[in-house]
Design a protein around this motif. Structure first.
Motif, PDB file in Angstrom:
ATOM      1  N   SER A  10      -2.592   9.965  -2.712  1.00  0.00           N
ATOM      2  CA  SER A  10      -2.972   8.631  -3.171  1.00  0.00           C
ATOM      3  C   SER A  10      -3.707   8.738  -4.491  1.00  0.00           C
ATOM      4  CB  SER A  10      -3.827   7.920  -2.115  1.00  0.00           C
ATOM      5  OG  SER A  10      -4.879   8.756  -1.711  1.00  0.00           O
ATOM      6  N   ASN A  11      -3.738   7.646  -5.218  1.00  0.00           N
ATOM      7  CA  ASN A  11      -4.418   7.619  -6.511  1.00  0.00           C
ATOM      8  C   ASN A  11      -5.929   7.568  -6.310  1.00  0.00           C
ATOM      9  OD1 ASN A  11      -2.002   7.632  -7.855  1.00  0.00           O
ATOM     10  ND2 ASN A  11      -2.036   5.457  -8.404  1.00  0.00           N
ATOM     11  N   PRO A  12      -6.697   7.976  -7.310  1.00  0.00           N
ATOM     12  CA  PRO A  12      -8.152   7.805  -7.235  1.00  0.00           C
ATOM     13  C   PRO A  12      -8.482   6.320  -7.061  1.00  0.00           C
ATOM     14  CG  PRO A  12      -7.516   9.026  -9.225  1.00  0.00           C
ATOM     15  CD  PRO A  12      -6.254   8.535  -8.590  1.00  0.00           C
ATOM     16  N   PRO A  13      -9.634   5.992  -6.449  1.00  0.00           N
ATOM     17  CA  PRO A  13     -10.007   4.581  -6.243  1.00  0.00           C
ATOM     18  C   PRO A  13      -9.950   3.802  -7.563  1.00  0.00           C
ATOM     19  CG  PRO A  13     -11.636   6.061  -5.241  1.00  0.00           C
ATOM     20  CD  PRO A  13     -10.667   6.923  -5.987  1.00  0.00           C
ATOM     21  N   GLY A  14      -9.417   2.603  -7.499  1.00  0.00           N
ATOM     22  CA  GLY A  14      -9.373   1.755  -8.688  1.00  0.00           C
ATOM     23  C   GLY A  14      -8.180   2.008  -9.580  1.00  0.00           C
ATOM     24  N   SER A  25      -3.965  -8.210  -3.364  1.00  0.00           N
ATOM     25  CA  SER A  25      -4.794  -7.161  -3.963  1.00  0.00           C
ATOM     26  C   SER A  25      -5.124  -7.519  -5.407  1.00  0.00           C
ATOM     27  CB  SER A  25      -4.087  -5.798  -3.912  1.00  0.00           C
ATOM     28  OG  SER A  25      -3.376  -5.571  -5.107  1.00  0.00           O
ATOM     29  N   LYS A  41       0.802  -1.214   0.000  1.00  0.00           N
ATOM     30  CA  LYS A  41       0.000   0.000   0.000  1.00  0.00           C
ATOM     31  C   LYS A  41       0.835   1.263   0.000  1.00  0.00           C
ATOM     32  CE  LYS A  41      -0.644  -2.995   2.699  1.00  0.00           C
ATOM     33  NZ  LYS A  41      -0.221  -4.329   2.755  1.00  0.00           N
ATOM     34  N   LYS A  74      -2.906  -0.469   5.956  1.00  0.00           N
ATOM     35  CA  LYS A  74      -2.717   0.524   4.906  1.00  0.00           C
ATOM     36  C   LYS A  74      -1.245   0.939   4.834  1.00  0.00           C
ATOM     37  CE  LYS A  74      -4.850   4.769   3.171  1.00  0.00           C
ATOM     38  NZ  LYS A  74      -3.771   5.755   3.251  1.00  0.00           N
TER      39      LYS A  74
END
Ligand code: ZN
Length: 326
Positions: free
Chosen positions: A103-107, A135, A2, A279
């Motif tokens: 952090s990156n956008p979800p997905g 993951s 993560k 995380k």
């Protein structure tokens, strides 16, 4: 792994040991496969075309090299192979590594995540059906993804921007990574920094050991590659559909990661204030060799293990390419 907290693993072993291999090890896996694949003219021609004439040995390190583009887009260029470079840059752009604290956008995964999985070494589990450390974008998932792209079962304009050429480059590298015990098995720590068995409810902090322990050195890669491409390794053949191979490989290497962790001792494990279990990773720690009562020293055991894994990795990479490019 993560979100990385800039962890530095201080290694108090004598230099020249370790269970991970850097550019030379990856290059060696590629070099063995180059020699194996050369015997099959149609597969060799497809590899040539997809890699614009570059060897498997050369491209084996690219998935690590392109990490330097995260902070410096001019860190290096694939001079003479602009088409390949453009595809690799599109891949990095589609799977960006977030800046510290972001952090990156979800997905949207980071391309760094694709190199490993973190199956806990504490218990007895295999890759499936556990969930801690796994993951949708870990190495066990990304290897079959690349295979699907190469077979045309996944379009080249997929959201990950993994074209056939990129898929081949990634496979060459990931086949090396999945033969490194600490890229697959991870030690987890509780909030007090003690090793423990994580669960979904109490996921703890992972060690990120595999990415930081790059100590093994080779005598002469070229000489070794010739010998290892000729001599068939023992117990290297995999069975079943190629898209199940990544999970088989992960399950094969987890016991070795477990053994590595029993031979090592983790001390001074530091967890940054405000870290979130499941995380964040540990911030820093020390790993040292436990006193052995007879038996092999860790460094010797690690060197022998690495050589065996590289040998198998090269043969399996060639077999995989023959299977999917035939
Ligand atoms: Zn890697």
């Amino acid at each position: 792994m993560k979100k990385t907290l800039g962890i530095v693993m201080a290694v108090t072993l004598f230099a020249g040991s370790g269970l991970s291999y850097g550019p030379r090890g990856h290059g060696l896996v590629g070099a063995i496969a180059d020699r194996r694949v050369a015997k099959n003219t149609s597969v060799k021609a497809k590899v040539n075309q997809l890699l614009d004439g570059l060897t498997l040995q050369r491209v084996a390190t690219l998935p690590d090299e392109i990490k330097t583009w995260d902070s410096n887009p001019n860190a290096f260029h694939l001079t003479g192979h602009q088409g390949l470079e453009d595809q690799l840059r599109a891949f990095v752009a589609a799977n960006p590594n977030p800046k510290p604290g972001q952090s990156n956008p979800p997905g949207v995964p980071s391309h760094h995540e694709f190199h490993f999985t973190d199956v806990p070494v504490f218990g007895n589990e295999q890759y499936s059906p556990g969930d801690v450390g796994r993951s949708h974008f870990d190495i066990v998932q990304m290897v079959p993804f690349c295979i699907r792209v190469l077979r045309g079962d996944e379009p080249e304009n997929n959201p990950r921007a993994i074209t056939k050429s990129v898929a081949l480059i990634l496979l060459v590298h990931y086949l090396g990574d999945i033969h490194q015990p600490l890229h697959v098995g991870a030690e987890y720590f509780d909030a007090q920094g003690n090793p423990f068995d994580p669960s979904t409810a109490n996921p703890g902090f992972a060690d990120q050991g595999g990415n930081k322990l790059t100590l093994f050195t080779f005598v002469s890669g070229k000489l070794i590659a010739r010998g290892l491409a000729r001599k068939e390794p023992t117990n290297w053949k995999l069975t079943g559909a190629v898209d199940t191979w990544a999970e088989q490989l992960a399950n094969e290497i987890i016991p070795i990661a477990r053994e590595a962790h029993t031979r090592l001792e983790f001390t001074n494990i530091k967890i940054a204030p405000g870290s979130i279990p499941g995380k964040d990773d540990i911030k820093s720690g020390r790993v040292s060799e436990k006193k052995q009562s007879g038996g092999m020293f860790y460094a010797n055991w690690a060197a022998a293990t690495v050589k065996t894994e590289i040998h198998k990795g090269g043969w399996r990479l060639a077999a995989l390419l023959e299977e999917i490019l035939q």
